[in-house]
Structure formats: structure tokens, C-alpha cells
Scaffold this active site. Structure first.
Site, PDB file in Angstrom:
ATOM      1  N   ALA A 114     -36.257  42.765  -3.989  1.00 18.04           N
ATOM      2  CA  ALA A 114     -35.177  42.272  -4.638  1.00 18.04           C
ATOM      3  C   ALA A 114     -33.819  41.819  -3.945  1.00 18.04           C
ATOM      4  CB  ALA A 114     -34.945  43.160  -5.873  1.00 18.04           C
ATOM      5  N   ASP A 182     -40.738  37.891  -4.895  1.00 14.03           N
ATOM      6  CA  ASP A 182     -40.107  36.754  -4.261  1.00 14.03           C
ATOM      7  C   ASP A 182     -40.157  36.880  -2.750  1.00 14.03           C
ATOM      8  OD1 ASP A 182     -38.311  34.603  -3.814  1.00 14.03           O
ATOM      9  OD2 ASP A 182     -36.625  35.922  -3.756  1.00 14.03           O
ATOM     10  N   CYS A 235     -39.164  30.807  -0.105  1.00 17.62           N
ATOM     11  CA  CYS A 235     -38.106  29.850   0.111  1.00 17.62           C
ATOM     12  C   CYS A 235     -38.737  28.852   1.508  1.00 17.62           C
ATOM     13  CB  CYS A 235     -36.741  30.148   0.404  1.00 17.62           C
ATOM     14  SG  CYS A 235     -36.674  31.380   1.850  1.00 17.62           S
TER      15      CYS A 235
END
Ligand code: SAM
Length: 436
Positions: A114, A182, A235
Site C-alpha cells: 500500500a 498493487d 505500473c
């Protein structure tokens, strides 16, 4: 910008006739965005008084809005509105995850990787104070930054933890309605924002990242309840870390199905690039966990109540936990026992040393102006002075107050005979420009 030869070769093979457009996107400056923190302020209200020019809305492939706007400002972190947590700077394509999480039940949510908190603040805004959010970061230093961002943005229903995915999977099997992974990645979409990452790119590093993501995904899967969702994002553009990673995951986990996936390339979407996938767990139970074991201290609760009756318009609702070190927390409803290293839980109310209650900065940041009887609304110039650690004159009776830019809290101060003593934590103050 000198991009690695091997990377360019891979992108050319992948993109074919689109490759020149992809390459041209590197001639543009990095794309910047902000998300208005709707826990504190509505987007329209923010835009009316935004301290710098704010551009168009960030829209996703299907046209969803996520509360994001393009900005050109380089020093957006230096404004009083940022200290007040009214917005969070986030790379525009990273917000795409919000288009997926918006579709999911969010009673129990885990943000597994996070820090620094971009997606945690997005999830919290979507949750609007309902449900429970566990926001985890494996790296201790980064977990502290995450915790500060949770505090600044006034999130009340969150626990910030510092654990490994394995520890959380073991602690919370089949528990969460939504797990967001993520994942750490080779960061090919970050080359413009962080050019220092370019020399670290290698095929070998892509493979290392893919192996780490595989492990993270397996742990994340174990923590998802039957009927719940797993959102995976990176990403980077490497298929090993994106589409192939997800296909490989599905072959190991037939209990999951792929509902949606998006690859945002910088030549097709105005952003630096992201990949995200929404996976649904078809089978499995939804297990419960022991509730958070609230330790109460009647003496500390009385001291807080004494402080609170003069400070709040209405008393904050909820269970107050007293930790062994004297800190008091307002525990979010539905919080489970966590049992891994926890940096922040709900709202830190303050400290009780056995005699005196001292309110915490987090308490001020969780307030809305109208909720506090002793709220001092500052002008921009006064707010700047407060943020630099200065004292200010005041006309309020002696005692603790919250101070803010307009209606939006910046921190605490103590009125002493016409002077507001500054209680903004030293580490959060703005540094003076030295002119050097
Ligand atoms: N979600 C964050 C946000 O939106 O601000 C960004 C997260 S970043 C892409 C990935 C994070 O994963 C980093 O903070 C990193 O420290 C963490 N990480 C690194 N190795 C990890 C591992 N083995 N397991 C879990 N997290 C890891």
C-alpha cells in the site's frame, strides 16, 4: 532520455506499428494528476478555490470518473490544502484501479502493497467511512509514510500494518471481500517520473519481479473470501508481470475468473502507463475473525470525556481502546483482531499519562470544521505561519483548539493567554525557504 535497448526491442515487438507513437510519448513531460479527497471536500467545492490551475477530468476507457484531474503544478505538495488532506497527488493512469474497485463489495478490504498510499486513499474515498480497510506495507520506512498519508487524509476506518503477504494470508484466510495487490514491479511506466530507475531495468529484473508477484498473488488469493474480488495492478508493460502473470495465476487458481483487464499505454491514454485486472473468486467460504480486543481503561476514558465535552459539538461514537503505552484509539466498527505489527488503528485520539489527556494530531485531521467547538479558522497567510511552526495571536479561552485553513483542519494548537501555541508535529512542518 536513454531507454534500455532491450526494453525498446521488447516494446517494438509487442506494439508493432504503434511503437513510434509509444516512443514519441517520451518526448512529453511526465503526466501529473490529483484526486480530490472526497472524505473531506466535494470535487466542485475544491475546484472553486483550488490554489493552482486544475485541468480536465481524468476519465477511464469506459468513461468512468474517479475524482481525478490533470494538473501541471510541480509543487502541489507545498500548499496548505495539501497539508489539510484535501487532495492526493497520483499519477493519472494509476487511478484506473478505482474503476475496478468501484464495482466490488467493500465491507472488508485489504490493500496488500500500500505505501505510499495512493490506492489506499482512493479505496477509503470509495468506502466513505463504511467497512474496514487494512492497509499494509512490508517495508517499515515506507509503512510510516503510508501511515502519515492515512492520517493527513483523515481516514477513520483503517488499520495500517507492516507485515508480509504470507503473514496476512495466514492471519486472514478467506476473510476479505476485496484484496488489492498493487505489486512491486519493474516500473517501465515510471521511467519519466523516476529516470534513476532506468539503469536498474533488465530482463533479469523483470523475471525477478514476476517471481515475487507470483508469490504475492498466491498469498493475496488465500485472503479473498468466496464471492470476493482480487484486483491486481502494476505500473509496467512487461507481459510476464501483467497479462501472462494473470493467466498463470488463473491456471493455478481455477477458483478465480478474470472479469476485466486494462492495459494503459502512454500513447493511448494520457498517463504514464498501468496494468490492472479484476478477478473474482467463484468458490470458497467467507470466514470471520475474532473482533479487535478492545482494552479499556475507565480512568483514561474519563480523562478523554472531560477533554471531549469542551472540544466536540457531538461526542465521537465508537469503542475507545487504551494501549499499554497510554495512547487512546477510536476503534472502527467491525475491526478484527489484527495480530501483526500495526502502526495506526482507526483514529488516534491522544495520550493519557495517568493524569493529563493530550490530544493527537490525528484527531484534528479526522475532524470536519463544524464538528469541533474550539475550531479556529485561519486565513491562508495565518495557515502558512502555522505550518511553519509559528505561534499566532488568538481571542479564544485557554485550552486545546483545532486550527484550519477555512473549515479544513491542519492540526492542533493550545491557547494560552491570547497566544496560540503551535502543536503541529515538528516532522510535519513546512521548511523555511533559506534562499540558498
Ligand atoms: N499501492 C501503492 C500506492 O498506490 O501508493 C504503491 C505500491 S508500490 C507499486 C509496491 C509496494 O510493494 C512498495 O511499497 C514495496 O515496498 C512493496 N513490496 C516490495 N516487496 C514486496 C513483497 N515481497 N511483498 C509485498 N509488498 C512488497
Amino acid at each position: 532520455m536513454k531507454l534500455p535497448e532491450e526494453f525498446l526491442k521488447r516494446m517494438q515487438e509487442r506494439l508493432g506499428k504503434d511503437f513510434p507513437a509509444f516512443l514519441r510519448s517520451y518526448e512529453n513531460p511526465p503526466c501529473k494528476g490529483l484526486r480530490v479527497n472526497t472524505l473531506k471536500i466535494g470535487a466542485e467545492e475544491f475546484l472553486k478555490n483550488a490554489p493552482f490551475p486544475v485541468g480536465g477530468k481524468i476519465l477511464f476507457p469506459e468513461g468512468e470518473e474517479i475524482g481525478g484531474f490533470y494538473v501541471g503544478e510541480d509543487k502541489a505538495g507545498g500548499y496548505a490544502e495539501h497539508f489539510a488532506g484535501l487532495y492526493y497527488m497520483q499519477e493519472p493512469s494509476a487511478m484506473c484501479v478505482g474503476g475496478l474497485t468501484a464495482q466490488c463489495k467493500k465491507e472488508r478490504v485489504l490493500d496488500l502493497c500500500a505505501a505510499p498510499g495512493g490506492k489506499t486513499t482512493l479505496l477509503a474515498a470509495q468506502m466513505q467511512g463504511t467497512g474496514v480497510l487494512i492497509s499494509n506495507e512490508i517495508d517499515g520506512g515506507r509503512a510510516r509514510i503510508l501511515s502519515q498519508n492515512v492520517e493527513r487524509t483523515g481516514i477513520k476506518n483503517c488499520a495500517v500494518t507492516n507485515a508480509s503477504p504470507a503473514q496476512l494470508a495466514e492471519r486472514f484466510p478467506e476473510y476479505f471481500d476485496l484484496v488489492l495487490a498493487d505489486a512491486p514491479c519493474s516500473g517501465e511506466g515510471m521511467f519519466k517520473k523516476e529516470p534513476e530507475a532506468i539503469p536498474h531495468w533488465s530482463e533479469n529484473n523483470v523475471a525477478l519481479c514476476a517471481a515475487r508477484q507470483r508469490e504475492i498473488l498466491d498469498r493475496a488469493a488465500a485472503a479473498v473470501a468466496g464471492g470476493g474480488h482480487l484486483v491486481y495492478s502494476t505500473c509496467t508493460f512487461a507481459e510476464e508481470e501483467d497479462e501472462w502473470q494473470v493467466r498463470d495465476f488463473l491456471s493455478r487458481h481455477p477458483e478465480f475468473e478474470l472479469k476485466e483487464e486494462h492495459k494503459l499505454y502512454p500513447h493511448r491514454f494520457r498517463g504514464e502507463g498501468h496494468y490492472c485486472a479484476l478477478l473474482k473468486k467463484r468458490d470458497g467460504g467467507r470466514r470471520s475473525a475474532k473482533p479487535y480486543p478492545v482494552k479499556r481503561s475507565a480512568k483514561a476514558n474519563r480523562a478523554f470525556a472531560d477533554f471531549a465535552k469542551d472540544f466536540f459539538v457531538t461526542m465521537p461514537q465508537g469503542e475507545i481502546a487504551a494501549l499499554d503505552d497510554g495512547r487512546l484509539y477510536l476503534v472502527p466498527a467491525g475491526m478484527p483482531a489484527i495480530e501483526v505489527r500495526t502502526l495506526r488503528l482507526g483514529v488516534e485520539l491522544g495520550e493519557f499519562d495517568g493524569k493529563i489527556f493530550k490530544p493527537a494530531h490525528a484527531l484534528a485531521m479526522s475532524l470536519k470544521g463544524g464538528e469541533c467547538k474550539r475550531f479556529i479558522s485561519l486565513s491562508r497567510e495565518e495557515a502558512e505561519r502555522y505550518l511553519h511552526g509559528e505561534t499566532l495571536p488568538c481571542e479564544i479561552s485557554n485550552g486545546w483548539c483545532a486550527v484550519g485553513l477555512g473549515d479544513y483542519p491542519l492540526g492542533l494548537a493550545k491557547a494560552v493567554n491570547g497566544t496560540l501555541k503551535n502543536h503541529l508535529p515538528k516532522g510535519l512542518r513546512k521548511l523555511k525557504q533559506t534562499g540558498r
